[in-house]
Design an enzyme around this catalytic site. Structure first.
Site, mmCIF file in Angstrom:
data_model
loop_
_atom_site.group_PDB
_atom_site.id
_atom_site.type_symbol
_atom_site.label_atom_id
_atom_site.label_comp_id
_atom_site.label_asym_id
_atom_site.label_seq_id
_atom_site.Cartn_x
_atom_site.Cartn_y
_atom_site.Cartn_z
ATOM 1 N N ALA A 75 0.821 -1.213 0.000
ATOM 2 C CA ALA A 75 0.000 0.000 0.000
ATOM 3 C C ALA A 75 0.858 1.268 0.000
ATOM 4 O O ALA A 75 0.510 2.251 -0.645
ATOM 5 C CB ALA A 75 -0.945 -0.019 1.191
ATOM 6 N N ASN A 155 -6.783 2.916 10.276
ATOM 7 C CA ASN A 155 -6.015 1.775 10.785
ATOM 8 C C ASN A 155 -5.865 1.772 12.302
ATOM 9 O O ASN A 155 -5.503 0.761 12.882
ATOM 10 C CB ASN A 155 -4.636 1.735 10.141
ATOM 11 N N ALA A 204 -1.634 -6.955 0.367
ATOM 12 C CA ALA A 204 -1.895 -8.379 0.608
ATOM 13 C C ALA A 204 -1.746 -8.768 2.080
ATOM 14 O O ALA A 204 -2.515 -9.578 2.597
ATOM 15 C CB ALA A 204 -0.947 -9.221 -0.239
ATOM 16 N N CYS A 331 6.883 5.175 18.774
ATOM 17 C CA CYS A 331 8.245 5.645 19.032
ATOM 18 C C CYS A 331 8.745 6.380 17.806
ATOM 19 O O CYS A 331 8.857 5.803 16.734
ATOM 20 C CB CYS A 331 9.172 4.460 19.269
#
Ligand SMILES: Cc1ncc(COP(=O)(O)O)c(C=O)c1O
Length: 411
Positions: A75, A155, A204, A331
Site C-alpha cells: 500500500a 487503521n 496483501a 516511538c
C-alpha cells in the site's frame, strides 16, 4: 481455560498468511518460477497466466476491471504512486490537494513531499468520532483542487468515513478521488463504482496474504485517469510500474482476495461479535475506560480503548509476552509521540498515551477474547493500584459519593 499463547490481536498491523494462500503460492517458488514477461516459453506463459488470474481476483473483490489493477510492493508504494503520479500528471490543471489529518503516515508524508514540490495541501480535521464531515470536505474544494485523498477505514480507530458521499462530491466537482482501502478491503464491502472512486490501494499482508505485495486501482473510463510513473525501466504494468513482477506475492494477493470475497460476510459478523464480547467484558470489569472513535461506523474487527490512569506503554510491557496489541503512541526517534489519529479526536495527549488498539482476525476465538479480557483487566488494576493519580481520583470519587448520600439522607 486453554488458549495458546501468545495471542495475536494486532491484525491492523499485519495478518498471518492463510494456509490456503500459502498453498497457492508454493508452486511459484518451486517448478513454476518463470518470469511473467518471458514471452518465448512455457515458464513465462504459466507465470503470466498466474498473474492474470490474480489480477482478475483482485479486480473482482473491489468491482473493478482487471486492466484497472497494477501490482506494487504494497500500500505504501501504491499510495506514493497514486498521489505523486496524479499530482504531477495534472499539475497544469491545478496544484491543490485535499486530505485529512487522520490518514496513514504513507499518505501524510507523500503529501508533505509534494508540498516541497510546490503543491498546496489542505489537511481536514475530523469530528470527535473520527469521521470526516462531507460538508467540511465540500467547503475545502477550490478551483485549483485536482485530487481528494481520503481513506476508507482508519487503521487505528477503525472509523469508516462516509466514502459514498465523498465520491459523490468529487465526481460532481470533476476532481479525482484516491481512497486508501488498505484496512477495509476484505473486511467490509468496498466497491470502486458504487463509491465513485478513481484510484484506490490495497495490501496483501492485511488480508492474510504475504508482505511486500499490493495493488493500485486506476480507473480506466469515466473518467480515464492518468498518472506519471515513479519507477521506470522495462515498462511493466503498462509502463506504470517497471520491474520484474513479484509472481509469488501477486499470486498470494490474488488468493487472499479470492478468500476474502468468499469469507467476508460471515467473517465480519463473527469479528463484530468477538469485538463486542471484548468490549463488554472490559466494560463490565473496569471503570474509567472509553472507546476512541465511532462505535457505529467502525471496522468490525477494531476496538480502540482508553484506560484512564494507565500508561499504555506500561500496559504493553505487562502484556507483551502473552498478548499482541498496540498502543496509542509510536516511538519516533527518541520520544514517545502520541498517535496523530487519537490527538485529532480532540481528547488530549493523555488519552493517546492511555489507549490500546485491539485488532481481531480470522483465527481468533472466543476463548482468546475471554483470556484477553481477564489479562488486560488484571494488568490495568495492577497499574492503577500503583498510580497516585488514580488513588486521588477514587478517593475524591468516594468522598463525592458519601457527600451525595449524606445530602440524600438529610433530605
Ligand atoms: C491505512 C493504511 N494505509 C497504508 C498502509 C501501508 O501498507 P503497506 O504495509 O502495505 O505498505 C497501512 C499499513 O499499516 C495502512 O494501515
Amino acid at each position: 481455560m486453554s488458549v495458546k499463547l501468545p495471542i495475536f490481536f494486532d491484525h491492523h498491523s499485519t495478518t498471518p498468511v492463510d494456509a490456503r494462500v500459502l498453498e497457492a503460492m508454493l508452486p511459484t517458488l518451486k517448478d513454476e518460477y518463470g518470469n511473467a514477461s518471458s514471452r518465448s516459453h512455457v515458464f513465462g506463459w504459466n507465470a503470466k497466466r498466474a498473474v492474470d488470474r490474480a489480477r482478475g481476483l483482485a479486480a473482482e473483490l473491489i468491482n473493478a476491471q482487471p486492466e484497472e489493477i497494477i501490482f506494487t510492493s504494497g500500500a505504501t508504494e501504491s499510495i506514493n504512486l497514486a498521489i505523486k503520479g496524479a499530482a504531477r500528471m495534472y499539475a497544469e490543471k491545478g496544484r491543490h490537494i485535499v486530505t485529512c489529518v487522520t490518514e496513514h503516515r504513507a499518505v501524510l508524508d507523500t503529501c508533505r513531499a509534494l508540498e516541497r514540490e510546490g503543491f498546496e495541501i489542505t489537511y481536514l480535521p475530523v469530528e470527535p468520532d473520527g469521521r470526516l464531515s462531507p460538508a467540511v470536505l465540500r467547503s475545502a474544494i477550490k478551483n485549483s483542487t485536482i485530487l481528494v485523498v481520503i481513506m476508507h477505514a482508519n487503521n487505528e480507530i477503525g472509523a469508516i468515513h462516509p466514502i459514498e458521499e465523498i465520491g459523490k462530491i468529487t465526481r460532481e466537482k470533476g476532481i479525482l478521488f484516491f481512497c486508501d482501502a488498505t484496512q477495509s478491503v476484505g473486511r467490509i464491502p468496498f466497491d470502486v463504482n458504487k463509491m465513485q472512486i478513481d484510484l484506490a490501494c490495497l495490501s496483501a499482508h492485511k488480508i492474510y496474504g504475504p508482505k511486500g505485495s499490493g495493488a493500485l486501482y486506476i480507473r480506466k473510463e469515466k473518467p480515464r485517469v492518468r498518472i506519471e510513473p515513479i519507477l521506470v525501466g522495462g515498462g511493466h504494468e503498462n509502463g506504470l510500474r517497471s520491474g520484474t513482477l513479484n509472481v509469488t506475492g501477486i499470486v498470494g494477493l490474488g488468493a487472499a482476495c479470492e478468500l476474502a470475497a468468499e469469507l467476508m460476510d460471515e467473517e465480519s459478523k463473527r469479528m463484530s461479535a468477538l469485538r463486542d464480547r471484548l468490549f463488554i467484558g472490559l466494560r463490565n470489569r473496569l471503570g474509567f475506560i472509553h472507546v476512541n472513535g465511532s462505535m457505529e461506523h467502525r471496522l468490525p474487527n477494531n476496538l480502540n480503548m482508553g484506560f484512564e490512569y494507565v500508561e499504555s506503554e506500561s500496559l504493553l510491557m505487562e502484556l507483551g509476552e502473552e498478548i499482541a496489541v498496540s498502543s496509542g503512541s509510536a516511538c519516533s526517534s527518541a520520544a514517545l509521540e502520541p498517535s496523530h489519529v487519537l490527538k485529532a479526536l480532540g481528547g488530549g495527549e493523555e488519552i493517546a498515551h492511555a489507549s490500546l488498539r485491539f485488532g481481531l482476525g480470522r483465527f481468533n476465538t472466543e476463548e482468546e477474547v475471554d483470556y484477553v479480557v481477564e489479562r488486560v483487566t488484571k494488568a490495568v488494576k495492577m497499574l492503577r493500584a500503583i498510580s497516585p493519580l488514580y488513588e486521588m481520583e477514587t478517593k475524591l470519587d468516594t468522598e463525592r459519593q458519601s457527600d451525595a448520600d449524606r445530602k440524600l439522607g438529610a433530605a
